[in-house]
Design a protein around this motif. Sequence first.
Motif, PDB file in Angstrom:
ATOM      1  N   ALA A 199     122.831 147.552  -1.297  1.00 24.80           N
ATOM      2  CA  ALA A 199     123.930 146.721  -0.803  1.00 24.80           C
ATOM      3  C   ALA A 199     124.529 147.323   0.464  1.00 24.80           C
ATOM      4  CB  ALA A 199     124.999 146.571  -1.879  1.00 24.80           C
ATOM      5  N   ILE A 200     125.004 146.449   1.342  1.00 21.35           N
ATOM      6  CA  ILE A 200     125.561 146.927   2.608  1.00 21.35           C
ATOM      7  C   ILE A 200     126.895 147.634   2.419  1.00 21.35           C
ATOM      8  CG2 ILE A 200     124.356 145.192   3.989  1.00 21.35           C
ATOM      9  CD1 ILE A 200     127.039 143.645   4.104  1.00 21.35           C
ATOM     10  N   ASN A 201     127.557 147.395   1.284  1.00 21.67           N
ATOM     11  CA  ASN A 201     128.800 148.105   0.992  1.00 21.67           C
ATOM     12  C   ASN A 201     129.026 148.118  -0.523  1.00 21.67           C
ATOM     13  OD1 ASN A 201     130.100 145.566   0.284  1.00 21.67           O
ATOM     14  ND2 ASN A 201     130.382 145.199   2.476  1.00 21.67           N
ATOM     15  N   GLN A 202     130.045 148.832  -0.962  1.00 24.37           N
ATOM     16  CA  GLN A 202     130.294 148.988  -2.396  1.00 24.37           C
ATOM     17  C   GLN A 202     130.678 147.668  -3.055  1.00 24.37           C
ATOM     18  OE1 GLN A 202     133.204 152.113  -2.873  1.00 24.37           O
ATOM     19  NE2 GLN A 202     131.670 153.736  -2.654  1.00 24.37           N
ATOM     20  N   ASP A 203     131.385 146.826  -2.328  1.00 24.98           N
ATOM     21  CA  ASP A 203     131.806 145.550  -2.918  1.00 24.98           C
ATOM     22  C   ASP A 203     130.594 144.693  -3.260  1.00 24.98           C
ATOM     23  OD1 ASP A 203     133.829 143.443  -3.577  1.00 24.98           O
ATOM     24  OD2 ASP A 203     132.831 142.416  -1.917  1.00 24.98           O
ATOM     25  N   VAL A 204     129.620 144.610  -2.351  1.00 27.90           N
ATOM     26  CA  VAL A 204     128.407 143.835  -2.627  1.00 27.90           C
ATOM     27  C   VAL A 204     127.640 144.462  -3.791  1.00 27.90           C
ATOM     28  CG1 VAL A 204     126.174 143.103  -1.707  1.00 27.90           C
ATOM     29  CG2 VAL A 204     128.221 142.943  -0.288  1.00 27.90           C
ATOM     30  N   GLY A 205     127.581 145.789  -3.830  1.00 30.74           N
ATOM     31  CA  GLY A 205     126.916 146.462  -4.941  1.00 30.74           C
ATOM     32  C   GLY A 205     127.560 146.138  -6.271  1.00 30.74           C
ATOM     33  N   ARG A 206     128.882 146.146  -6.300  1.00 29.44           N
ATOM     34  CA  ARG A 206     129.596 145.810  -7.544  1.00 29.44           C
ATOM     35  C   ARG A 206     129.339 144.363  -7.946  1.00 29.44           C
ATOM     36  NH1 ARG A 206     133.722 149.419  -5.421  1.00 29.44           N
ATOM     37  NH2 ARG A 206     134.612 147.693  -4.233  1.00 29.44           N
ATOM     38  N   ARG A 207     129.243 143.477  -6.975  1.00 24.89           N
ATOM     39  CA  ARG A 207     128.997 142.066  -7.295  1.00 24.89           C
ATOM     40  C   ARG A 207     127.601 141.860  -7.873  1.00 24.89           C
ATOM     41  NH1 ARG A 207     130.470 137.642  -3.070  1.00 24.89           N
ATOM     42  NH2 ARG A 207     130.123 136.440  -4.967  1.00 24.89           N
ATOM     43  N   ILE A 208     126.636 142.628  -7.401  1.00 22.13           N
ATOM     44  CA  ILE A 208     125.283 142.535  -7.967  1.00 22.13           C
ATOM     45  C   ILE A 208     125.302 142.943  -9.438  1.00 22.13           C
ATOM     46  CG2 ILE A 208     122.949 143.495  -7.880  1.00 22.13           C
ATOM     47  CD1 ILE A 208     123.369 143.809  -4.818  1.00 22.13           C
ATOM     48  N   ILE A 209     125.943 144.073  -9.729  1.00 23.04           N
ATOM     49  CA  ILE A 209     126.033 144.546 -11.118  1.00 23.04           C
ATOM     50  C   ILE A 209     126.803 143.549 -11.964  1.00 23.04           C
ATOM     51  CG2 ILE A 209     126.892 146.366 -12.625  1.00 23.04           C
ATOM     52  CD1 ILE A 209     124.513 147.241 -10.949  1.00 23.04           C
TER      53      ILE A 209
END
Length: 386
Positions: A199-209
């Motif tokens: 993910a390009i940032n932590q927010d996108v990573g959290r949304r994937i999870i």
Amino acid sequence: MTTPTLLGYLRPDGRWGFRDHLLVIPLHSALCDIAADIAAVDAENVALRHDWDNPSGHADAQRVDAALLGFSTHPNVGAVLILGLGPDTDPYRSALAEIGKPHAIIRLDEAGGFERFRAEAEARLQQLRETRPRPDRQPAPLSALCLGLECGSSDAFSGITANPALGAASDHLVEAGGTSILAETTELLGAEHLLARRAINQDVGRRIIAMVQGFEQDVARHGVDLLGSQPAPGNIAGGLTTIEEKSLGAARKGGTAPITGVIDYAERPTSTGLFIMDTPGQDIEQMVAMVAAGAQIVAFTTGKGTPTGSPIAPCLKISSNSEVARRLPDLIDIDAGPIIDGTATIEEVGKQILDAIVAVASGESTRAERRGNREFALSQIRPMGV
């Protein structure tokens, strides 16, 4: 790699189309027969068919509207005829006027009965055929393309041949400033942590999870055993053994590019790059969502073969093994099987896929188009009133 040029149609809203369909969209299942009948008079016409009867208060109404509205405003559509019951046509009137797309809208409540409604629909469709602009293809950048990444009837070879080769093609597209959409939440189970790292940032990573965890919670709440449906019987016959094995292979369609964002069903990407869309596992419903979101072409990998196409977007079929390509020559556009025997690399087949995408975008037809496969299904995930 030299960035190729496509040949497409520049639409008034600034998006590029690579087909120029005249589309008929019934907003209610009771109007589907009329839509199909009036569209059948000319091969350039395409009509959608579905079972949505627009029940009042249905929780999926917004989901369905997003899909139908996405098709009506799609850049592969040169003109559109909307058939509705009444005020259900209002959002389409404003959206189509805003982007300058030639259109006509017929309301049953204003027509005075089905026969008059049908006659008016026939007349307006003919008028659209005669008056809509007929643009010439002109050079378009690769960055104009939004590609849907799809797989179906996967086998044990999918994750090591067709899917990573498609991922390589997707990486080149994203690097050139284009957009790819990876979908099917059910086939990302067990791979979400690997995707989140990209993910390009932590927010996108959290949304994937959160997207995958939300699906797992919904499944648990309804008491569904995923082992009963994933991997599917066809996947198991093809050599896949677990959900995680299937997911790790399916995720490779997304290549290695950074993941720009997570979008809802049929939601348009907010920028260029690689996006993950939250969709169910059914092939046709996924394709509808990605096309509604703006994908002008779908690249579809398959291990056992599937004829699925789209009403308005070319669907390029890529086999994971040479046996299915030989057995179904009128279905498969590209054979990724040579990766297995070492006569081609993943990158070489990825280049072949990208070249085919460019050719299809510039007017070459896919086998699904030649056969007339135009499958369409609206995703409904909740019972009425929920």
